[in-house]
Scaffold this motif. Sequence first.
Motif, PDB file in Angstrom:
ATOM      1  N   ALA A   1      11.367  37.462 -16.831  1.00 48.55           N
ATOM      2  CA  ALA A   1      10.959  38.268 -19.214  1.00 48.55           C
ATOM      3  C   ALA A   1       9.407  37.502 -19.221  1.00 48.55           C
ATOM      4  CB  ALA A   1      11.399  37.431 -19.919  1.00 48.55           C
ATOM      5  N   SER A   2       8.390  36.479 -18.717  1.00 50.47           N
ATOM      6  CA  SER A   2       7.163  36.400 -19.196  1.00 50.47           C
ATOM      7  C   SER A   2       5.758  37.531 -17.537  1.00 50.47           C
ATOM      8  CB  SER A   2       7.088  35.189 -18.332  1.00 50.47           C
ATOM      9  OG  SER A   2       7.521  34.152 -19.567  1.00 50.47           O
ATOM     10  N   VAL A   3       7.425  37.792 -17.092  1.00 50.29           N
ATOM     11  CA  VAL A   3       6.621  38.756 -15.596  1.00 50.29           C
ATOM     12  C   VAL A   3       6.699  40.081 -16.327  1.00 50.29           C
ATOM     13  CG1 VAL A   3       6.547  39.423 -13.976  1.00 50.29           C
ATOM     14  CG2 VAL A   3       6.694  36.860 -13.625  1.00 50.29           C
TER      15      VAL A   3
ATOM     16  N   ASN B   1      16.892  47.150 -24.861  1.00 57.38           N
ATOM     17  CA  ASN B   1      18.207  47.896 -25.196  1.00 57.38           C
ATOM     18  C   ASN B   1      17.275  47.673 -23.527  1.00 57.38           C
ATOM     19  OD1 ASN B   1      19.904  47.595 -27.208  1.00 57.38           O
ATOM     20  ND2 ASN B   1      18.203  50.250 -27.888  1.00 57.38           N
ATOM     21  N   ILE B   2      16.684  47.464 -23.055  1.00 53.53           N
ATOM     22  CA  ILE B   2      15.690  47.999 -21.139  1.00 53.53           C
ATOM     23  C   ILE B   2      16.634  47.402 -20.654  1.00 53.53           C
ATOM     24  CG2 ILE B   2      14.474  47.317 -19.104  1.00 53.53           C
ATOM     25  CD1 ILE B   2      11.977  47.885 -21.425  1.00 53.53           C
TER      26      ILE B   2
ATOM     27  N   LEU C   1       6.828  46.093 -33.581  1.00 53.43           N
ATOM     28  CA  LEU C   1       8.464  45.757 -34.570  1.00 53.43           C
ATOM     29  C   LEU C   1       9.251  46.507 -33.934  1.00 53.43           C
ATOM     30  CD1 LEU C   1      10.800  44.304 -35.785  1.00 53.43           C
ATOM     31  CD2 LEU C   1       9.498  45.301 -38.347  1.00 53.43           C
ATOM     32  N   PHE C   2       9.279  48.167 -33.990  1.00 52.64           N
ATOM     33  CA  PHE C   2      10.191  49.188 -33.789  1.00 52.64           C
ATOM     34  C   PHE C   2      10.965  49.488 -32.218  1.00 52.64           C
ATOM     35  CE2 PHE C   2       9.645  50.411 -38.631  1.00 52.64           C
ATOM     36  CZ  PHE C   2      10.644  50.331 -38.616  1.00 52.64           C
ATOM     37  N   LEU C   3       9.153  49.122 -31.665  1.00 50.35           N
ATOM     38  CA  LEU C   3       9.444  49.509 -29.997  1.00 50.35           C
ATOM     39  C   LEU C   3      10.540  48.391 -29.754  1.00 50.35           C
ATOM     40  CD1 LEU C   3       7.745  50.456 -27.797  1.00 50.35           C
ATOM     41  CD2 LEU C   3       5.760  48.608 -27.425  1.00 50.35           C
ATOM     42  N   GLN C   4       9.852  47.351 -30.340  1.00 55.23           N
ATOM     43  CA  GLN C   4      10.714  45.819 -29.941  1.00 55.23           C
ATOM     44  C   GLN C   4      12.305  45.655 -30.058  1.00 55.23           C
ATOM     45  OE1 GLN C   4       9.985  43.100 -28.004  1.00 55.23           O
ATOM     46  NE2 GLN C   4      11.870  42.424 -27.580  1.00 55.23           N
TER      47      GLN C   4
ATOM     48  N   ILE D   1      17.374  41.433 -18.600  1.00 53.77           N
ATOM     49  CA  ILE D   1      15.905  40.998 -18.345  1.00 53.77           C
ATOM     50  C   ILE D   1      15.447  41.912 -19.930  1.00 53.77           C
ATOM     51  CG2 ILE D   1      13.890  40.466 -17.404  1.00 53.77           C
ATOM     52  CD1 ILE D   1      14.659  40.014 -15.083  1.00 53.77           C
ATOM     53  N   ASN D   2      14.599  41.524 -20.571  1.00 52.22           N
ATOM     54  CA  ASN D   2      14.222  42.493 -21.416  1.00 52.22           C
ATOM     55  C   ASN D   2      12.970  41.480 -21.509  1.00 52.22           C
ATOM     56  OD1 ASN D   2      15.995  44.027 -22.738  1.00 52.22           O
ATOM     57  ND2 ASN D   2      17.117  42.455 -23.831  1.00 52.22           N
ATOM     58  N   PRO D   3      11.559  42.205 -22.143  1.00 50.81           N
ATOM     59  CA  PRO D   3      10.322  41.709 -22.254  1.00 50.81           C
ATOM     60  C   PRO D   3       9.736  42.017 -24.384  1.00 50.81           C
ATOM     61  CG  PRO D   3      10.052  44.394 -22.704  1.00 50.81           C
ATOM     62  CD  PRO D   3      11.542  43.938 -21.475  1.00 50.81           C
ATOM     63  N   TYR D   4       9.193  40.835 -24.660  1.00 52.11           N
ATOM     64  CA  TYR D   4       9.301  40.196 -25.321  1.00 52.11           C
ATOM     65  C   TYR D   4       7.935  40.363 -26.203  1.00 52.11           C
ATOM     66  CZ  TYR D   4      13.761  38.355 -25.018  1.00 52.11           C
ATOM     67  OH  TYR D   4      15.122  38.584 -24.799  1.00 52.11           O
TER      68      TYR D   4
END
Lengths: 274, 167
Positions: free
Chosen positions: B148-150, B24-25, B15-18, B31-34
Motif C-alpha cells: 500500500a505504501s508503494v 474501491n480500487i 476526502l472524496f477522492l479517497q 491493495i488500496n492507496p491511502y
Amino acid sequence: MQQILFFFQKFKYFLFFLFLEFIALSFTFNNLNFHKSKFVNSANSISGGIYTILANSSEYLELKTLNEQLSAENTRLKNLFAHNKLFSTEDSITIDTTKYYQKYTYTQAKIIKNSYSKPFNFLTIDGGRNQGIDKEMAVVNSKGIIGITDQTQNLYTRVQSILNKNSRINARLKNSNYFGTLNWNGKDYRTVQLSDLPRQAPLKIGDTIETDGKSTIFPEGILIGTISKVNTGNTIDNKVDIKLFNDMSNLRYIYVIKNLHKEEIQSLENTLNE
Amino acid sequence: MNKNIRQSLFFLFLLFLQVLVLNNINFLGHINPYLYIAFIFLYPLKEKRFTFLFLSFILGLCVDFFSDSGGIHAFSTIFIAYIRLFFVKVYFRKTTSDYSFFNLKSEAFGAVFNYVVTLTLIHHLIYFSFINFSLQNLSIVFLNTLYASVFTLILFFLGTYIFTKNK
C-alpha cells in the motif's frame, strides 16, 4: 499551582494529541463489538446518501448480470413449486387462515457499499427502520447467506458480513444434519471455515453446507457453500474449508429476513437460564 | 481568506477522492492507496498546531465514517500529524523561525522523498496493525504496509509532479 499551569503550557500540544488519540481508540474498540458502535458507521444519512448516488449510477453497468441472477432465481423457485404440485391436485388445496402460521417475512433491499478485503468487513444497505429492518436480522440473496444486520438508522442499515472475524453463524451439513460454527479466518474472501463439527461427521469434498434452524436469526436450509478442503490430521477443532456459493465481491440485491417468533423464543430461553 | 478556502477545498477533494475512488480500487484483490495523508505533508507549518491536529483528526474520522473502520484512520492520521514536526527538523533542519517560509516544493527532492516515505510507512504500519487487530498474521501486516505504501507513494509523487506549475 504555577507549576501545573506551566506544565499544561509546555505540553499543551502533546495533551491535545493524547486526547484525540484516546477518542479515536475508543471508537475503534467500540466498532469491533457487535452492535455497539452507535456513532461511527456508514449507515448515517450523509455517507448513506452519497453511497446511494454512487450505487445508482454504477448499477446501470451491472444490469446484465443482475438479470441473469434474477432469471436463475426464478427458475429455481419455479422448479420448487412444480415439485410441490406433483403431490397435490389443484382443487383440493385449502388454506385455513386460522391455522396458517407464518414464521418469517422477507424485505428487499440493495447493497450500496460493499467491502471484502479487510479482516472485519461491513456492508451498507439502503433500507432501515422505516422499512421495518432492525438489528440482528438475517441478510441473504438468491445464492446464499451474506450477513447479519448490525446498526439500523432510519434509512440505512449496516450489515456485519460473514467475511468478518467476529461473525459466528450456526451451520450444518445438508445430508447428515451434523452442525458446527461458521467463521472466517480473514484471508480469502471466497472461502470461510466451519469448525466444532463432531469427529464422527462424514465429510466429503463437495458436500453442501446450509444454515441450521437453531439460531433465531437464520431460517433453516439457506445455502452457504460446498466443502473444499478437509483436514485429515488430528486437529482439536476439526475445521473444514467451505467455498461460498456467493461471490462476495459482486453483490447488489438482497433480502432481509425477519423472524416473527424471535421475541417468543428468546423470552423462553431467558426463563430457562434463570 | 483565499488560502483558507483553498485548504478546505483540498481537504474535501482528498476526502472524496479517497472514499469514492481509491477505496474501491482493490488492486490484486486487496491493495488500496491511502492518498488522503497528502493533506498532512502539504499543510503549511505553523507555530500553533491546534487547528492542524484537529483538522487531521476530522479528516481521518470522515474516512472512518465511510469505510466502517471505527477510529483507525483517525488514530494513524493524528499520529503522523503530531510527529511531522520532528521529521521536518531531522530532514530539513528547520527551526521555528523558518516555518512560515517552508514549502515542500522548494526543498531538495532527496529530503522530501525521505520525509514522505517515512511518514507514509508509519501511517500504513499503524493502520494495518489495527485493521488486523491480532498478533497473528503479522507477515500479512508488513506485506500490506509495503504494497500500500508503494501504491500511495507512486500516486503522491505523480500527483505533485502533474500539479506543479512549470516555471
